[in-house]
Write an enzyme that holds these catalytic residues in place. Structure first.
Site, PDB file in Angstrom:
ATOM      1  N   CYS A  54       2.733   8.660   3.818  1.00 18.44           N
ATOM      2  CA  CYS A  54       3.824   9.599   3.548  1.00 18.44           C
ATOM      3  C   CYS A  54       3.230  10.905   3.003  1.00 18.44           C
ATOM      4  O   CYS A  54       2.053  10.971   2.666  1.00 18.44           O
ATOM      5  CB  CYS A  54       4.799   8.986   2.547  1.00 18.44           C
ATOM      6  SG  CYS A  54       4.190   9.019   0.836  1.00 18.44           S
TER       7      CYS A  54
ATOM      8  N   HIS B   6       2.572   3.617  -4.030  1.00 18.14           N
ATOM      9  CA  HIS B   6       2.334   3.307  -2.625  1.00 18.14           C
ATOM     10  C   HIS B   6       0.919   2.760  -2.492  1.00 18.14           C
ATOM     11  O   HIS B   6       0.037   3.056  -3.302  1.00 18.14           O
ATOM     12  CB  HIS B   6       2.472   4.565  -1.763  1.00 18.14           C
ATOM     13  CG  HIS B   6       3.881   5.053  -1.642  1.00 18.14           C
ATOM     14  ND1 HIS B   6       4.251   5.951  -0.675  1.00 18.14           N
ATOM     15  CD2 HIS B   6       5.003   4.783  -2.355  1.00 18.14           C
ATOM     16  CE1 HIS B   6       5.538   6.210  -0.788  1.00 18.14           C
ATOM     17  NE2 HIS B   6       6.016   5.514  -1.810  1.00 18.14           N
TER      18      HIS B   6
ATOM     19  N   CYS C  81       1.294  10.533  -0.307  1.00 19.08           N
ATOM     20  CA  CYS C  81      -0.013   9.893  -0.128  1.00 19.08           C
ATOM     21  C   CYS C  81      -0.991  10.817   0.581  1.00 19.08           C
ATOM     22  O   CYS C  81      -2.171  10.861   0.230  1.00 19.08           O
ATOM     23  CB  CYS C  81       0.142   8.586   0.633  1.00 19.08           C
ATOM     24  SG  CYS C  81       1.057   7.343  -0.320  1.00 19.08           S
TER      25      CYS C  81
ATOM     26  N   GLU D  31      -1.584   3.454  -0.609  1.00 23.61           N
ATOM     27  CA  GLU D  31      -2.646   4.456  -0.559  1.00 23.61           C
ATOM     28  C   GLU D  31      -2.928   5.028  -1.950  1.00 23.61           C
ATOM     29  O   GLU D  31      -4.088   5.248  -2.312  1.00 23.61           O
ATOM     30  CB  GLU D  31      -2.281   5.599   0.395  1.00 23.61           C
ATOM     31  CG  GLU D  31      -2.070   5.167   1.827  1.00 23.61           C
ATOM     32  CD  GLU D  31      -0.634   4.784   2.148  1.00 23.61           C
ATOM     33  OE1 GLU D  31      -0.284   4.816   3.340  1.00 23.61           O
ATOM     34  OE2 GLU D  31       0.149   4.458   1.221  1.00 23.61           O
TER      35      GLU D  31
END
Length: 154
Positions: free
Chosen positions: A82, A52, A85, A54
């Site tokens: 999420c 992801h 993260c 992040e």
């Protein structure tokens, strides 16, 4: 000059999507006025569900700064992070997150993390079957061994 850090994250997201690197997510890690990392989601390029934006930005920031401690940094994410993260953000010491789209916005566009959020809140435990293995001395020793190694390497 004021830098629009979210705009940098958006631009990197668009670049990533156009190059088929990842989905519609981007993030920037900033410390004061210093841009440490600006990254897009890399799930498609790396075939890795942990890539992801992040997570990628945190990894890059840690490499750039030579530390796992990102205290004093802030993260700008194009979407609400999420749970995975958020965990990485907290582990890294980042205390401020700026985001635009929400998890509900992502859900409406087919990028839902609601199953994770439901699991973590206890709403739906069917997502994952966690099995505790009986206490094992070899596993317990790993903590002590780590500390022993680090004492001798200082």
């Amino acid at each position: 000059m004021i830098v629009d850090y979210m705009k940098l994250a958006v631009e990197k997201t668009i670049e990533g999507m156009e190059n088929k690197i990842g989905g519609p997510f981007g993030a920037a890690v900033v410390r004061g006025d210093e841009i440490i990392a600006v990254c897009s989601n890399r799930m498609m390029a790396d075939m890795d569900p942990s890539q992801h934006a992040e997570m990628v930005a945190i990894r890059e920031a840690c490499k750039t700064l030579g530390t796992m401690n990102l205290e004093g940094c802030e993260i700008y994410a194009t979407c609400e992070p999420c749970p995975m993260c958020v965990g990485a953000i907290i582990w890294s010491g980042i205390k401020v997150v700026h985001y635009c789209s929400t998890s509900h916005d992502a859900h409406e566009h087919g990028f839902s993390d609601m199953h994770l959020r439901d699991y973590l809140t206890g709403k739906d435990k069917s997502v994952l079957n966690m099995i505790k293995v009986e206490k094992r001395e070899d596993c317990d020793h790993l903590f002590t061994y780590f500390h022993e190694l680090n004492k001798t390497q200082k």
